[in-house]
Motif scaffolding. Structure first.
Motif, short mmCIF file in Angstrom:
data_model
loop_
_atom_site.label_atom_id
_atom_site.label_comp_id
_atom_site.label_asym_id
_atom_site.label_seq_id
_atom_site.Cartn_x
_atom_site.Cartn_y
_atom_site.Cartn_z
N PHE A 10 0.83 -1.20 0.00
CA PHE A 10 0.00 0.00 0.00
C PHE A 10 0.87 1.26 0.00
CE2 PHE A 10 -3.36 -2.77 2.06
CZ PHE A 10 -4.17 -2.79 0.95
N LYS A 11 1.95 1.23 0.76
CA LYS A 11 2.86 2.38 0.80
C LYS A 11 3.52 2.58 -0.55
CE LYS A 11 6.71 4.31 3.46
NZ LYS A 11 7.65 4.08 4.59
N ALA A 12 3.86 1.49 -1.23
CA ALA A 12 4.47 1.58 -2.56
C ALA A 12 3.50 2.22 -3.56
CB ALA A 12 4.89 0.19 -3.04
N MET A 13 2.23 1.83 -3.48
CA MET A 13 1.24 2.43 -4.37
C MET A 13 1.02 3.89 -4.03
SD MET A 13 -1.54 -0.66 -5.00
CE MET A 13 -1.68 -1.25 -3.31
N LYS A 58 9.19 -1.86 -10.92
CA LYS A 58 10.00 -3.08 -10.99
C LYS A 58 10.23 -3.65 -9.59
CE LYS A 58 12.57 -1.79 -15.16
NZ LYS A 58 13.91 -1.41 -15.69
N LYS A 59 10.54 -2.77 -8.64
CA LYS A 59 10.77 -3.23 -7.27
C LYS A 59 9.51 -3.86 -6.68
CE LYS A 59 12.18 -1.69 -2.66
NZ LYS A 59 12.97 -2.90 -2.43
N THR A 60 8.38 -3.22 -6.91
CA THR A 60 7.12 -3.75 -6.39
C THR A 60 6.80 -5.10 -7.02
OG1 THR A 60 6.27 -1.52 -6.03
CG2 THR A 60 4.65 -3.29 -6.12
N ARG A 74 -2.73 -10.72 -5.67
CA ARG A 74 -1.55 -10.26 -6.41
C ARG A 74 -1.94 -9.57 -7.72
NH1 ARG A 74 3.00 -13.16 -4.21
NH2 ARG A 74 2.20 -14.64 -2.67
N GLU A 75 -2.87 -10.19 -8.44
CA GLU A 75 -3.24 -9.61 -9.73
C GLU A 75 -3.90 -8.23 -9.56
OE1 GLU A 75 -6.53 -12.73 -8.80
OE2 GLU A 75 -4.35 -12.49 -8.51
N ASP A 76 -4.53 -8.00 -8.41
CA ASP A 76 -5.14 -6.70 -8.16
C ASP A 76 -4.07 -5.64 -7.88
OD1 ASP A 76 -7.61 -7.87 -8.48
OD2 ASP A 76 -7.89 -8.23 -6.34
N ILE A 77 -3.02 -6.04 -7.18
CA ILE A 77 -1.90 -5.12 -6.95
C ILE A 77 -1.23 -4.77 -8.27
CG2 ILE A 77 0.38 -4.86 -5.88
CD1 ILE A 77 -0.63 -6.62 -3.57
N VAL A 78 -1.01 -5.78 -9.09
CA VAL A 78 -0.39 -5.56 -10.41
C VAL A 78 -1.24 -4.58 -11.22
CG1 VAL A 78 0.18 -6.63 -12.62
CG2 VAL A 78 0.78 -7.79 -10.49
N LEU A 80 -3.46 -2.30 -10.22
CA LEU A 80 -3.50 -0.95 -9.67
C LEU A 80 -2.16 -0.24 -9.87
CD1 LEU A 80 -5.07 1.24 -8.34
CD2 LEU A 80 -4.73 0.15 -6.12
N VAL A 81 -1.07 -0.94 -9.65
CA VAL A 81 0.25 -0.36 -9.88
C VAL A 81 0.40 0.06 -11.35
CG1 VAL A 81 2.72 -0.93 -10.03
CG2 VAL A 81 1.44 -1.49 -7.97
N ASP A 82 -0.07 -0.79 -12.24
CA ASP A 82 0.00 -0.48 -13.67
C ASP A 82 -0.81 0.76 -14.01
OD1 ASP A 82 0.68 -1.25 -16.50
OD2 ASP A 82 -1.50 -1.46 -16.64
N LYS A 83 -1.99 0.90 -13.42
CA LYS A 83 -2.83 2.07 -13.70
C LYS A 83 -2.19 3.35 -13.17
CE LYS A 83 -6.11 -0.29 -15.67
NZ LYS A 83 -6.28 -0.23 -17.15
N LEU A 84 -1.57 3.26 -12.00
CA LEU A 84 -0.88 4.43 -11.45
C LEU A 84 0.32 4.81 -12.33
CD1 LEU A 84 -1.01 3.46 -7.68
CD2 LEU A 84 -2.08 5.48 -8.70
N ASP A 85 1.04 3.80 -12.79
CA ASP A 85 2.19 4.06 -13.67
C ASP A 85 1.74 4.69 -14.98
OD1 ASP A 85 5.00 3.85 -14.26
OD2 ASP A 85 4.52 2.18 -15.60
N ASN A 86 0.57 4.30 -15.47
CA ASN A 86 0.05 4.88 -16.71
C ASN A 86 -0.19 6.39 -16.58
OD1 ASN A 86 0.08 2.43 -18.04
ND2 ASN A 86 -2.10 2.03 -17.77
#
Length: 208
Positions: A10-13, A58-60, A74-78, A80-86
């Motif tokens: 959560f902190k990483a996101m 990459k670290k996440t 896990r797939e939900d974290i992936v 959400l992280v992808d959407k934030l990166d976008n």
């Protein structure tokens, strides 16, 4: 034996969301004080935020691969992280479009597009801040709804200015091409914010 500290997904996101807001704020200032001669230099910090964001992703992903237990699937974290990166990628992409299209002068309401982006990114950032305790949050759904509202305002502004560009006042074809791409870049960032908000909304339902 010293145990490795548990990775806080959560902190990483939240860090990605904070960086998205930082990049958006920097670009807003650049647009509000637009100087084509300094544009490339002014955008260096945004380019660095985007590069650092790629490393954070990459670290996440690496931590996700080795984690025994995760707070949500896990797939939900992936996702959400992808959407934030976008969002970060979209903001950074706008800097390159302004540069390679050699935008020398801003069209009316360019600042309005950027202000909407800044508001949408801020709403996403606030949503991510609430996401780790979504079951008790009173603000998360409001922030998600606010992101969608802002994106709708962006759609209206996008449609209005495309019509103006093509139908009403611009006769130079190069200007039309340039600004069609710029408006499209603004729209993509707003869409990325809405996509991220929608993912969080879906995850709230899934995990409730």
């Amino acid at each position: 034996m010293i145990r490795k500290k548990k990775y806080d997904f959560f902190k990483a996101m939240q860090h990605l969301a904070d960086d998205a807001l930082k990049a958006s704020g920097i670009l807003t200032e650049i647009i509000n004080n637009y100087d084509p001669a300094k544009f490339s230099q002014d955008c260096e910090m945004i380019n660095k935020i985007e590069s650092d964001g790629d490393e954070d992703v990459k670290k996440t992903m690496n931590e996700l691969y080795v984690a025994f237990i995760t707070p949500i699937d896990r797939e939900d974290i992936v996702q959400l992280v992808d959407k934030l990166d976008n969002i970060i990628d979209g903001i950074n992409g706008l800097t390159y479009e302004f540069y390679y299209l050699n935008i020398q002068e801003l069209r009316p309401d360019t600042d309005k597009f950027m202000n909407l982006i800044n508001e949408a990114v801020e709403a996403v950032q606030q949503s991510v801040a609430e996401f780790s305790h979504f079951k008790n949050s009173k603000m998360l759904v409001k922030n998600i709804d606010n992101t969608n509202r802002i994106e709708s305002l962006g759609d209206e502004l996008y449609t209005k200015h495309l019509r103006t560009l093509f139908c009403e006042e611009e006769n130079d074809p190069l200007t039309v091409i340039r600004w069609q791409k710029i408006y499209g870049g603004f729209e993509r960032v707003l869409d990325a914010c809405e996509d991220c908000a929608d993912v969080m909304g879906g995850l709230v339902i899934k995990n409730s």
